[in-house]
Motif scaffolding. Structure first.
Motif, PDB file in Angstrom:
ATOM      1  N   ILE A 144     -12.096  -8.435  32.382  1.00  0.00           N
ATOM      2  CA  ILE A 144     -13.295  -8.807  33.127  1.00  0.00           C
ATOM      3  C   ILE A 144     -13.975  -7.595  33.761  1.00  0.00           C
ATOM      4  O   ILE A 144     -15.146  -7.621  34.086  1.00  0.00           O
ATOM      5  CB  ILE A 144     -12.951  -9.863  34.192  1.00  0.00           C
ATOM      6  CG1 ILE A 144     -14.194 -10.366  34.886  1.00  0.00           C
ATOM      7  CG2 ILE A 144     -11.980  -9.338  35.188  1.00  0.00           C
ATOM      8  CD1 ILE A 144     -13.941 -11.550  35.764  1.00  0.00           C
ATOM      9  N   ARG A 145     -13.222  -6.490  33.922  1.00  0.00           N
ATOM     10  CA  ARG A 145     -13.783  -5.273  34.508  1.00  0.00           C
ATOM     11  C   ARG A 145     -14.018  -4.183  33.460  1.00  0.00           C
ATOM     12  O   ARG A 145     -14.483  -3.108  33.782  1.00  0.00           O
ATOM     13  CB  ARG A 145     -12.851  -4.722  35.573  1.00  0.00           C
ATOM     14  CG  ARG A 145     -12.749  -5.610  36.780  1.00  0.00           C
ATOM     15  CD  ARG A 145     -11.837  -4.979  37.795  1.00  0.00           C
ATOM     16  NE  ARG A 145     -11.611  -5.865  38.895  1.00  0.00           N
ATOM     17  CZ  ARG A 145     -11.668  -5.491  40.154  1.00  0.00           C
ATOM     18  NH1 ARG A 145     -11.913  -4.258  40.453  1.00  0.00           N
ATOM     19  NH2 ARG A 145     -11.452  -6.355  41.114  1.00  0.00           N
ATOM     20  N   GLY A 146     -13.654  -4.466  32.230  1.00  0.00           N
ATOM     21  CA  GLY A 146     -13.768  -3.467  31.177  1.00  0.00           C
ATOM     22  C   GLY A 146     -15.199  -2.999  30.956  1.00  0.00           C
ATOM     23  O   GLY A 146     -16.141  -3.785  30.997  1.00  0.00           O
ATOM     24  N   ASN A 147     -15.362  -1.699  30.763  1.00  0.00           N
ATOM     25  CA  ASN A 147     -16.659  -1.101  30.485  1.00  0.00           C
ATOM     26  C   ASN A 147     -16.386   0.243  29.829  1.00  0.00           C
ATOM     27  O   ASN A 147     -16.270   1.261  30.503  1.00  0.00           O
ATOM     28  CB  ASN A 147     -17.471  -0.941  31.760  1.00  0.00           C
ATOM     29  CG  ASN A 147     -18.873  -0.439  31.513  1.00  0.00           C
ATOM     30  OD1 ASN A 147     -19.159   0.153  30.473  1.00  0.00           O
ATOM     31  ND2 ASN A 147     -19.747  -0.657  32.473  1.00  0.00           N
ATOM     32  N   SER A 148     -16.248   0.232  28.522  1.00  0.00           N
ATOM     33  CA  SER A 148     -15.835   1.440  27.810  1.00  0.00           C
ATOM     34  C   SER A 148     -16.823   2.582  27.971  1.00  0.00           C
ATOM     35  O   SER A 148     -16.433   3.745  27.921  1.00  0.00           O
ATOM     36  CB  SER A 148     -15.604   1.141  26.329  1.00  0.00           C
ATOM     37  OG  SER A 148     -16.774   0.623  25.751  1.00  0.00           O
ATOM     38  N   ILE A 149     -18.074   2.283  28.174  1.00  0.00           N
ATOM     39  CA  ILE A 149     -19.072   3.333  28.380  1.00  0.00           C
ATOM     40  C   ILE A 149     -18.776   4.112  29.661  1.00  0.00           C
ATOM     41  O   ILE A 149     -19.003   5.305  29.739  1.00  0.00           O
ATOM     42  CB  ILE A 149     -20.494   2.731  28.406  1.00  0.00           C
ATOM     43  CG1 ILE A 149     -20.825   2.175  27.026  1.00  0.00           C
ATOM     44  CG2 ILE A 149     -21.522   3.756  28.853  1.00  0.00           C
ATOM     45  CD1 ILE A 149     -22.106   1.391  26.957  1.00  0.00           C
ATOM     46  N   ARG A 150     -18.224   3.440  30.645  1.00  0.00           N
ATOM     47  CA  ARG A 150     -17.878   4.092  31.914  1.00  0.00           C
ATOM     48  C   ARG A 150     -16.405   4.492  31.989  1.00  0.00           C
ATOM     49  O   ARG A 150     -15.886   4.787  33.059  1.00  0.00           O
ATOM     50  CB  ARG A 150     -18.224   3.170  33.079  1.00  0.00           C
ATOM     51  CG  ARG A 150     -19.710   2.955  33.193  1.00  0.00           C
ATOM     52  CD  ARG A 150     -20.065   2.250  34.447  1.00  0.00           C
ATOM     53  NE  ARG A 150     -21.515   2.145  34.522  1.00  0.00           N
ATOM     54  CZ  ARG A 150     -22.133   1.533  35.486  1.00  0.00           C
ATOM     55  NH1 ARG A 150     -21.451   0.972  36.462  1.00  0.00           N
ATOM     56  NH2 ARG A 150     -23.438   1.468  35.491  1.00  0.00           N
ATOM     57  N   GLY A 151     -15.726   4.451  30.843  1.00  0.00           N
ATOM     58  CA  GLY A 151     -14.339   4.900  30.800  1.00  0.00           C
ATOM     59  C   GLY A 151     -13.329   3.906  31.329  1.00  0.00           C
ATOM     60  O   GLY A 151     -12.222   4.275  31.699  1.00  0.00           O
ATOM     61  N   LYS A 152     -13.688   2.629  31.349  1.00  0.00           N
ATOM     62  CA  LYS A 152     -12.778   1.580  31.817  1.00  0.00           C
ATOM     63  C   LYS A 152     -12.443   0.694  30.629  1.00  0.00           C
ATOM     64  O   LYS A 152     -13.320   0.031  30.078  1.00  0.00           O
ATOM     65  CB  LYS A 152     -13.429   0.772  32.928  1.00  0.00           C
ATOM     66  CG  LYS A 152     -13.699   1.612  34.146  1.00  0.00           C
ATOM     67  CD  LYS A 152     -14.477   0.859  35.181  1.00  0.00           C
ATOM     68  CE  LYS A 152     -14.700   1.798  36.347  1.00  0.00           C
ATOM     69  NZ  LYS A 152     -15.970   1.648  36.970  1.00  0.00           N
ATOM     70  N   ILE A 153     -11.172   0.697  30.227  1.00  0.00           N
ATOM     71  CA  ILE A 153     -10.779  -0.117  29.081  1.00  0.00           C
ATOM     72  C   ILE A 153      -9.781  -1.181  29.504  1.00  0.00           C
ATOM     73  O   ILE A 153      -8.968  -0.979  30.400  1.00  0.00           O
ATOM     74  CB  ILE A 153     -10.225   0.729  27.920  1.00  0.00           C
ATOM     75  CG1 ILE A 153      -8.979   1.496  28.334  1.00  0.00           C
ATOM     76  CG2 ILE A 153     -11.294   1.674  27.383  1.00  0.00           C
ATOM     77  CD1 ILE A 153      -8.246   2.121  27.172  1.00  0.00           C
ATOM     78  N   SER A 154      -9.868  -2.291  28.824  1.00  0.00           N
ATOM     79  CA  SER A 154      -9.025  -3.435  29.122  1.00  0.00           C
ATOM     80  C   SER A 154      -7.592  -3.209  28.638  1.00  0.00           C
ATOM     81  O   SER A 154      -7.366  -2.568  27.615  1.00  0.00           O
ATOM     82  CB  SER A 154      -9.609  -4.665  28.428  1.00  0.00           C
ATOM     83  OG  SER A 154      -8.683  -5.721  28.405  1.00  0.00           O
TER      84      SER A 154
END
Length: 167
Positions: free
Chosen positions: A108-118
């Motif tokens: 739910i917080r994943g955002n690969s563009i910002r370097g956050k992966i699930s």
């Protein structure tokens, strides 16, 4: 099975639901009333825009409530030196000869563009519970994958800024 959420995720979702019900809903209803007072609704852009905003808010509330209802609460059960939730992992992609840094989060917080992966993504699954120095295989599908090396694992500075994804 629903989303995997942490207690922090649940708290953020509940706060957003409350804000949307108490503040956004009230403002949206007022905007619709005000736009309706302007007359002919068939050509009243303000009315249609206000209705769209109101409906969008109600949809978001239903989406978040459904997410909470079907969620599975997860806890980070890894050691301090292992990759897990809210940890920053530096990985070396052998095939590309590149190093990247990712923060492991719930989907739910994943955002690969910002370097956050699930932790449910292929890379997230591969590094979960692993330590710096380990070489792991990232399985993309039944026939493909690649190797990465974990360079470092450290605790993330601040997870309060992580946004809940939109629908």
């Amino acid at each position: 099975m629903g989303e995997q959420l942490t207690q922090e995720d649940v708290k953020k979702i509940q706060e957003e639901i409350e804000y949307r019900k108490l503040t956004v809903r009230k403002n949206a209803i007022e905007a619709v009333k005000e736009a309706r007072a302007h007359g002919d609704l068939s050509e009243n852009f303000e009315y249609h825009a206000a209705k769209k905003d109101k409906n969008s808010n109600e949809s978001r509330i239903r989406y978040l409530e459904r997410m909470l209802k079907n969620a599975t609460i997860v806890k980070d059960m890894v050691e301090a030196d292992e990759a897990g939730l809210n940890k920053v992992v530096e990985v070396y992609f052998e095939d590309d000869d590149e190093t990247e840094e990712y923060k492991l989060v719930t989907s739910i917080r994943g955002n690969s563009i910002r370097g956050k992966i699930s932790i449910e993504s292929p890379v997230g699954k591969a590094v979960l519970g692993k330590k710096a120095g380990e070489r792991v295989y990232v399985k993309v599908n039944e026939n493909a994958g690649y190797y990465i090396q974990i360079k470092s694992v450290k605790k993330a500075e601040n997870s309060e800024e992580d946004e809940i994804r939109k629908f």
